[in-house]
Structures are given as structure tokens and as C-alpha cells.
Design a protein around this motif. Structure first.
Motif, short mmCIF file in Angstrom:
data_model
loop_
_atom_site.label_atom_id
_atom_site.label_comp_id
_atom_site.label_asym_id
_atom_site.label_seq_id
_atom_site.Cartn_x
_atom_site.Cartn_y
_atom_site.Cartn_z
N GLU A 71 0.81 -1.21 0.00
CA GLU A 71 0.00 0.00 0.00
C GLU A 71 0.84 1.27 0.00
N ASP A 72 2.01 1.24 0.62
CA ASP A 72 2.84 2.44 0.75
C ASP A 72 3.96 2.44 -0.29
N ARG A 73 3.64 2.90 -1.50
CA ARG A 73 4.65 2.94 -2.56
C ARG A 73 5.77 3.93 -2.22
N GLU A 74 5.38 5.02 -1.59
CA GLU A 74 6.36 6.05 -1.24
C GLU A 74 7.44 5.51 -0.31
N GLN A 75 7.02 4.71 0.66
CA GLN A 75 7.99 4.15 1.60
C GLN A 75 8.93 3.17 0.91
N LEU A 76 8.38 2.34 0.01
CA LEU A 76 9.23 1.41 -0.72
C LEU A 76 10.23 2.17 -1.58
N LYS A 77 9.76 3.23 -2.22
CA LYS A 77 10.66 4.05 -3.04
C LYS A 77 11.81 4.61 -2.20
N LYS A 78 11.46 5.18 -1.05
CA LYS A 78 12.49 5.78 -0.20
C LYS A 78 13.52 4.75 0.26
N SER A 79 13.05 3.57 0.61
CA SER A 79 13.97 2.55 1.12
C SER A 79 14.87 2.01 0.02
N MET A 80 14.37 1.98 -1.22
CA MET A 80 15.16 1.43 -2.32
C MET A 80 16.10 2.47 -2.94
N LEU A 81 15.77 3.75 -2.80
CA LEU A 81 16.57 4.79 -3.44
C LEU A 81 17.30 5.67 -2.43
N LYS A 82 17.54 5.15 -1.26
CA LYS A 82 18.26 5.92 -0.25
C LYS A 82 19.72 6.11 -0.64
N SER A 83 20.34 7.13 -0.19
CA SER A 83 21.72 7.59 -0.37
C SER A 83 22.57 6.90 -1.43
N HIS A 84 22.46 5.59 -1.65
CA HIS A 84 23.25 4.92 -2.68
C HIS A 84 22.31 4.11 -3.59
N ASP A 85 22.87 3.58 -4.65
CA ASP A 85 22.00 2.93 -5.65
C ASP A 85 22.24 1.43 -5.76
N ASN A 86 22.55 0.78 -4.65
CA ASN A 86 22.79 -0.67 -4.70
C ASN A 86 21.57 -1.44 -5.17
N CYS A 87 20.39 -1.00 -4.76
CA CYS A 87 19.16 -1.69 -5.18
C CYS A 87 18.99 -1.61 -6.69
N LEU A 88 19.25 -0.43 -7.25
CA LEU A 88 19.16 -0.28 -8.70
C LEU A 88 20.20 -1.14 -9.41
N ALA A 89 21.40 -1.23 -8.82
CA ALA A 89 22.44 -2.08 -9.40
C ALA A 89 22.01 -3.54 -9.40
N SER A 90 21.32 -3.97 -8.34
CA SER A 90 20.85 -5.35 -8.26
C SER A 90 19.78 -5.61 -9.31
N LEU A 91 18.85 -4.67 -9.48
CA LEU A 91 17.80 -4.85 -10.49
C LEU A 91 18.40 -4.85 -11.90
N LEU A 92 19.41 -4.03 -12.11
CA LEU A 92 20.09 -4.01 -13.41
C LEU A 92 20.75 -5.36 -13.68
N LEU A 93 21.39 -5.94 -12.69
CA LEU A 93 22.05 -7.23 -12.86
C LEU A 93 21.05 -8.32 -13.22
N VAL A 94 19.88 -8.27 -12.59
CA VAL A 94 18.84 -9.25 -12.91
C VAL A 94 18.34 -9.05 -14.34
N LEU A 95 18.18 -7.79 -14.75
CA LEU A 95 17.77 -7.52 -16.13
C LEU A 95 18.80 -8.03 -17.13
N GLN A 96 20.06 -7.99 -16.75
CA GLN A 96 21.13 -8.42 -17.64
C GLN A 96 21.30 -9.94 -17.68
N GLN A 97 21.18 -10.59 -16.53
CA GLN A 97 21.55 -12.00 -16.44
C GLN A 97 20.44 -12.92 -15.96
N GLY A 98 19.33 -12.38 -15.52
CA GLY A 98 18.27 -13.22 -14.94
C GLY A 98 17.40 -13.89 -15.99
N GLY A 99 16.50 -14.75 -15.49
CA GLY A 99 15.52 -15.40 -16.35
C GLY A 99 14.39 -14.44 -16.70
N THR A 100 13.51 -14.87 -17.59
CA THR A 100 12.43 -14.00 -18.06
C THR A 100 11.54 -13.53 -16.92
#
Length: 411
Positions: free
Chosen positions: A175-204
Motif C-alpha cells: 500500500e505504501d509505494r512512497e515508503q518502498l521508493k524511499k527505502s530502495m533509493l536511499k543515499s546509494h543505488d545498490n538496489c538499482l544495481a541489483s535490479l540491473l544485474l537481474v535484467l542483464q543476467q536473470g531469467g524471463t
């Protein structure tokens, strides 16, 4: 080799009512019954006008992709693969209880086999029902634990895929999209790096999950900027919408790109990474569904609001003819997006190259017919504006033809 005592039960609603096989591309008829696209298309192509399961007469033969079921089937398939690989783990053979899921939470702060097994157990639990997914979404600490794993797992693709699939499974229940956004995009971008890696090497399935998570957290300009600025992320999303990719992946990739492309600088980045050529290829593909065509046109409409986007669209040999071809051929939504693109280039910004391409593709006749159709007032007004342009230019356009035919102009 698969163990003899590892029994995998296929949920009945994953099977196509016609072929009885697991559906690869589930679509729903107007009766609400879902079939595999290839099976129901053959049924309809053979001249049938009824729903095979209910035998009701179909008011329309159109069908819509069942994205939710497609996602659940993909998650289930990935989970089955994981269970086969981990056949010695009893946790993957039975559906855990809510208490067992809560107990599994204590292993989500690690990175070893216990964490992998716990994620598999939780995914199995989530696949069983909407109630289970809602239970997980509201379970104290569950979503933050998944975000922490995304934030701290470095290079372990298998682990990241399971985390992404688990988060995707409960995404619609958060229900709280804003909170999820804040926790995933805090000070560094490790979460984005993880999602990028899955997009590059993960299954469909996990790639679809990554695209859905990115779209879910793109709630404001700040989030959209951060996603677009992550090196390689938009390029990888663009790769996911190639015509040869899985239809569900294409739809989710396009949906994500649309969500993050609203700021002007993100539109410019799309143009710079080659979006026009990629979208033109997808628009020209004979296999694109109605929803994919609508999203491609919406994205082209977005980038046409930039000077660079208009230039690329005009210069691309495929794009404008493909856009014009979709007018009145797909849906009212597709027609509106297509006409808006043509109006922006040919009327609002008077792009000479675009006008020549549209004139050569018989745009005048198309707009004339559109004016007489049951289109929206907005489309009718844009068509009238375009007719003014091509009415003025029509004789000069026709003069380029070496012909003795007498042309009778409709004005």
C-alpha cells in the motif's frame, strides 16, 4: 536427474482449457475465460464464434493479455526449476504454513543456502493464493528484509532473482509505494544495481519482476531521474522490448519506460540510446499485440515532444510510415497516439521531412477518412489541422510523380 519422489503438481488454472498444457501467453475472452493465445487463435481462425469452455456466443472475438496470470506462471516455473535443483530440501515439497513462513524470516538476513531455501519456501507460499500474498505484504519486516537483500547482495544472481520474484509477488499488495521508493533509493543505488544485474543476467520471470518493481517505485520526478541516471538501466530496459523477446517482458518493459520517461531529460536519454529505431522495429512487427502497439505509440508520442526526438523520428525510414499505418487499424487509443505524433511533427512544428514522408504514404486520404469516422473530438480537430497542411501541399507533392494520370483533388 530429477528424483522420483519429487512430485510437482501443476495448478489447474495454469493449464489452457483447450490444449491442457501450461499456458505460455494467457489471454482472456469477453466471457472471462482464459486460454493460451495460440490455442484460442486457432479456434477462432477455424470460424468458431463461441467460447470453447462455456459455449457462449462471443460478442467480440478480441482478447486481452492476462498479465497477472502470465506473471504467476512465470514465477511458478522459476520456482519449480529451483525446487528441482534443490530436490534434497524438504522445504520445497510442501506448502508452508503462515507460522513456518514467519519462522523463515530469520534466515533472510544471510546470504547462504538457508537464505535461498527460505526464499524458495516463501515463494511457494506466495504462489498458492491472493490471501498468502496479502499476508506477506503485511507481514512486519518482510518487505524491508527483501529490500535489504537487494541492497547488500553483490553479484549473486540466483539470490537476487529469488528476492526480485518474492518482492514482485507481493508488489500489488503493498500500500505504501512512497515508503518502498524511499527505502530502495536511499543515499546509494545498490538496489538499482541489483535490479540491473537481474535484467542483464536473470531469467524471463525475474526480468519481468525487475521491470515491474522499477515502475512501481517511479512515483515522482526524483525517483524517475535516479532510475534513468543509473548507467545501463534504461538501455537494458530497451533491450527487453525487442520483438523477439517474451510478450509479457515486452509489455512490462514498455510500461516501465513509459513511467520513467515523463521528465524531459529522460526522454532525451531515450532518444540518445536508440529508442526510436528499437520502437520502430517493434511497431513494424506483425506479432505485436494491441496493448504493445498502444504503448509503443505512447512512448513515441512522449519523445516527439523533444526536438531531438522529432528529428530522429523524421529521419528513421520505418517510423512514420509505421505510425500512419496504425491509424484506424488497432484501437481508438492507438489511433489517438498515432495522430498526435503526426500532428506534432507535421502541423505543430512543420517538419518538412515528416510532411514529405506522410504525404508519400498517402496521409491526406487517411486523415480525410478519419474525419468521417467516429473518432474523438480531439482526433477530429487534429485531423482537420493536418488536412489543412496536406491540402496546401498536395499538388506540389503530386507533382513529383512522373505520370500522365489526371488527379482529381477532393477540394
Amino acid at each position: 536427474m530429477v528424483r522420483d519422489d519429487l512430485y510437482i503438481t501443476i495448478p489447474s488454472f495454469f493449464r489452457c482449457p483447450i490444449s491442457l498444457d501450461i499456458m505460455k501467453s494467457p489471454v482472456s475472452l469477453s466471457t472471462g475465460v482464459t486460454y493460451d493465445r495460440s490455442s484460442i487463435q486457432r479456434w477462432l481462425d477455424n470460424g468458431n464464434n463461441t467460447c470453447p469452455a462455456t459455449m457462449q456466443i462471443l460478442q467480440t472475438k478480441e482478447f486481452v493479455p492476462n498479465r497477472t496470470l502470465q506473471r504467476l506462471i512465470q514465477i511458478w516455473s522459476d520456482s519449480v526449476a529451483n525446487r528441482v535443483e534443490s530436490a534434497d530440501s524438504p522445504a520445497t515439497r510442501t506448502v508452508p504454513s503462515p507460522d513456518q513462513v514467519v519462522d523463515s524470516m530469520k534466515y533472510l538476513d544471510g546470504h547462504g543456502e538457508n537464505c535461498l531455501d527460505s526464499l524458495s519456501r516463501i515463494l511457494y507460499f506466495a504462489e498458492e493464493s491472493e490471501e498468502n500474498r496479502e499476508f506477506l505484504a503485511k507481514l512486519d519486516g518482510f518487505v524491508p528484509s527483501l529490500v535489504d537483500l537487494l541492497d547488500n547482495v553483490n553479484g549473486a544472481v540466483e539470490m537476487l532473482e529469488r528476492v526480485v520474484n518474492a518482492l514482485d509477488a507481493v508488489l500489488d499488495k503493498i500500500e505504501d509505494r512512497e515508503q518502498l521508493k524511499k527505502s530502495m533509493l536511499k543515499s546509494h543505488d545498490n538496489c538499482l544495481a541489483s535490479l540491473l544485474l537481474v535484467l542483464q543476467q536473470g531469467g524471463t520471470g525475474s526480468k519481468i519482476g525487475s521491470a515491474r518493481i522499477l515502475r512501481f517505485i517511479a512515483v515522482d520526478p526524483e525517483a524517475k531521474y535516479m532510475i534513468a541516471e543509473k548507467e545501463g538501466l534504461m538501455s537494458e530496459l530497451l533491450k527487453s522490448v525487442a520483438p523477439v523477446k517474451d510478450p509479457a517482458l515486452i509489455e512490462n518493459g514498455l510500461s516501465c519506460l513509459i513511467a520513467i520517461s515523463t521528465p524531459k531529460r529522460n526522454k532525451l536519454k531515450l532518444v540518445h540510446i536508440g529508442a526510436i529505431k528499437a520502437l520502430s522495429q517493434l511497431l513494424s512487427s506483425s506479432n505485436s499485440s494491441t496493448s504493445v502497439t498502444e504503448m509503443v505509440l505512447k512512448l513515441l508520442e512522449a519523445v516527439s515532444s523533444t526536438k531531438e526526438g522529432r528529428s530522429e523520428i523524421s529521419e528513421d525510414p520505418v517510423c512514420l510510415p509505421a505510425v500512419l499505418q496504425k491509424v484506424m487499424k488497432i484501437s481508438m487509443i492507438a489511433t489517438e497516439h498515432a495522430v498526435m505524433i503526426l500532428w506534432t511533427l507535421c502541423y505543430l512544428f512543420r517538419d518538412q521531412k515528416a510532411q514529405e514522408v506522410v504525404a508519400m504514404a498517402n496521409g491526406f486520404t487517411k486523415f480525410l477518412i478519419l474525419m468521417q469516422s467516429n473518432c474523438s473530438p480531439t482526433v477530429r480537430q487534429m485531423s482537420a489541422d493536418l488536412l489543412k497542411i496536406f491540402r496546401v501541399n498536395s499538388k506540389s507533392c503530386l507533382s513529383c510523380y512522373d505520370t500522365k494520370t489526371t488527379h482529381i483533388m477532393p477540394f
